[in-house]
Design a protein around this motif. Structure first.
Motif, PDB file in Angstrom:
ATOM      1  N   ARG A   1       1.900  -2.804  46.201  1.00  0.00           N
ATOM      2  CA  ARG A   1       0.848  -2.591  45.212  1.00  0.00           C
ATOM      3  C   ARG A   1       1.324  -2.919  43.791  1.00  0.00           C
ATOM      4  NH1 ARG A   1      -3.682   1.210  45.398  1.00  0.00           N
ATOM      5  NH2 ARG A   1      -2.887   1.664  47.470  1.00  0.00           N
TER       6      ARG A   1
ATOM      7  N   LEU B   1       0.715   3.985  34.826  1.00  0.00           N
ATOM      8  CA  LEU B   1      -0.717   3.911  34.549  1.00  0.00           C
ATOM      9  C   LEU B   1      -1.041   4.753  33.325  1.00  0.00           C
ATOM     10  CD1 LEU B   1      -3.596   3.097  35.304  1.00  0.00           C
ATOM     11  CD2 LEU B   1      -3.659   5.060  36.856  1.00  0.00           C
TER      12      LEU B   1
ATOM     13  N   ASN C   1      -5.499   0.690  41.105  1.00  0.00           N
ATOM     14  CA  ASN C   1      -4.504   1.702  41.462  1.00  0.00           C
ATOM     15  C   ASN C   1      -5.096   2.843  42.276  1.00  0.00           C
ATOM     16  OD1 ASN C   1      -1.715   2.183  41.429  1.00  0.00           O
ATOM     17  ND2 ASN C   1      -1.944   3.780  39.889  1.00  0.00           N
TER      18      ASN C   1
ATOM     19  N   TYR D   1      -2.014  -0.677  32.306  1.00  0.00           N
ATOM     20  CA  TYR D   1      -0.737  -0.516  32.983  1.00  0.00           C
ATOM     21  C   TYR D   1       0.407  -0.970  32.084  1.00  0.00           C
ATOM     22  CZ  TYR D   1      -3.570  -0.360  37.258  1.00  0.00           C
ATOM     23  OH  TYR D   1      -4.481  -0.048  38.221  1.00  0.00           O
TER      24      TYR D   1
END
Length: 364
Positions: free
Chosen positions: A350, A260, A317, A265
């Motif tokens: 994720r 991040l 995130n 990203y």
């Protein structure tokens, strides 16, 4: 694999052979052929088949049968409306179901599929199947069949279920490259796309090949001091070394690296290429993703309103604790929503959600 599941030495050996076969090629037909013998021995069956399905705009399917053909599946289009397997496995994705859990035996024997299989031979006396979510509106259904009256015990379902993440990973990798059947063809395809950034490295971290766009991203992402003498940045080198050391089960959840940054990203997907002569090679597929990733429509319509809300924050995130605080729900409830999101979207976690959402918003 569940820690509570006890496999004997023969089952361990067969399971390892299945996993190795699932990673033996990027051709789905070759993978199925390599997997057939050890899988039919591990979960004793007479034959097997994989159905690839897209559910929009209409149901579209393709049956892949390694070994001897199954005549019933060759005329499946004419009897598909009577398929008693489809509804139960769609209701419980990633769960292995035996025919006794789908409908009573009398109904099974009176079903059109069973009657037609008896006419065409072989008679499919028992079936065990699992739905593999591969992506929004894209699924694989693996079915194992017995041609004699010998019902599947629960252990067969448990053993097959332990392979679920490996099956999903293998089918997803194969379908991603579609007609390409070798690592070389994959590289040619990637090399022909100027917007694609990739590195090809050996397990020793020796770089074999890279695209021009990979050079651009590497220079933007990593300072010279962050690169190993091999040229591979330390974070990517460390992840690759970790993947090489891990067993096949543990490796699945660590094949996407996400960093991040203030502007978005940075992601790298590690794809183990089919074995050939010499050291095993890996493709590192690199991508930049904006900070604010909208939840793709194809993903949203698979989720409940609350699950979509959780997914939206995952794409930012946020931790599960942050999501729980924002939505004023328990962390355990967020955990449950996150698990449902993984099952419904066919993602590993994720990092994979971020990666797949970016692909759907702007395919890479």
């Amino acid at each position: 694999m569940s820690a509570s599941m006890n496999l004997n030495s023969q089952e361990f050996m067969l399971r390892d052979r299945v996993i190795s076969a699932l990673n033996s090629s990027l051709s789905i037909s070759q993978v199925l052929e390599a997997t057939r013998a050890p899988l039919l021995e591990l979960a004793p069956s007479d034959t097997m088949a994989l159905c690839l399905m897209r559910t929009t705009p209409v149901l579209d399917f393709q049956w892949l049968v390694p070994g001897h053909p199954i005549p019933l599946l060759e005329e499946y289009a004419s009897v598909s409306d009577h398929d008693f397997v489809r509804a139960p496995i769609f209701a419980r994705p990633n769960v292995v179901l035996r025919d006794a859990e789908m409908l009573p035996r009398k109904e099974y024997e009176h079903s059109l599929l069973y009657q037609r299989s008896r006419e065409l031979k072989p008679s499919l006396e028992h079936v065990m199947a699992i739905l593999l979510p591969l992506g929004p509106d894209f699924f694989g259904a693996l079915a194992l069949y017995r041609t004699r009256r010998r019902a599947y015990p629960s252990r067969c379902a448990t053993v097959l279920g332990s392979l679920t993440p490996h099956l999903v990973n293998a089918v997803r990798n194969c379908t991603a490259v579609q007609a390409m059947t070798t690592g070389a063809h994959l590289l040619e395809e990637l090399h022909g796309r100027p917007d694609t950034a990739y590195l090809i490295v050996e397990s020793s971290s020796r770089e074999v090949r890279r695209s021009a766009h990979a050079t651009v991203l590497l220079e933007r992402w990593f300072a010279p001091s962050e690169r190993h003498a091999s040229g591979l940045p330390f974070p990517l080198k460390e992840r690759l070394e970790t993947l090489v050391r891990l067993d096949a089960d543990a490796r699945l959840e660590k094949n996407v690296w996400v960093s991040l940054q203030a502007d978005g990203y940075r992601t790298v997907r590690f794809v183990e290429l089919p074995a050939g002569e010499g050291p095993r090679r890996w493709a590192l597929l690199m991508n930049e993703i904006p900070m604010s990733i909208p939840l793709p429509i194809d993903m949203r319509r698979k989720l409940t309103a609350r699950e979509a809300e959780v997914a939206k924050y995952q794409l930012r995130n946020w931790t599960n604790e942050q999501i729980a605080s924002e939505l004023r729900i328990a962390v355990l409830t967020v955990d449950t929503h996150a698990r449902n999101i993984r099952d419904k979207l066919g993602i590993d976690g994720r990092a994979d959600l971020i990666y797949q959402a970016a692909r759907l918003n702007k395919p890479v």
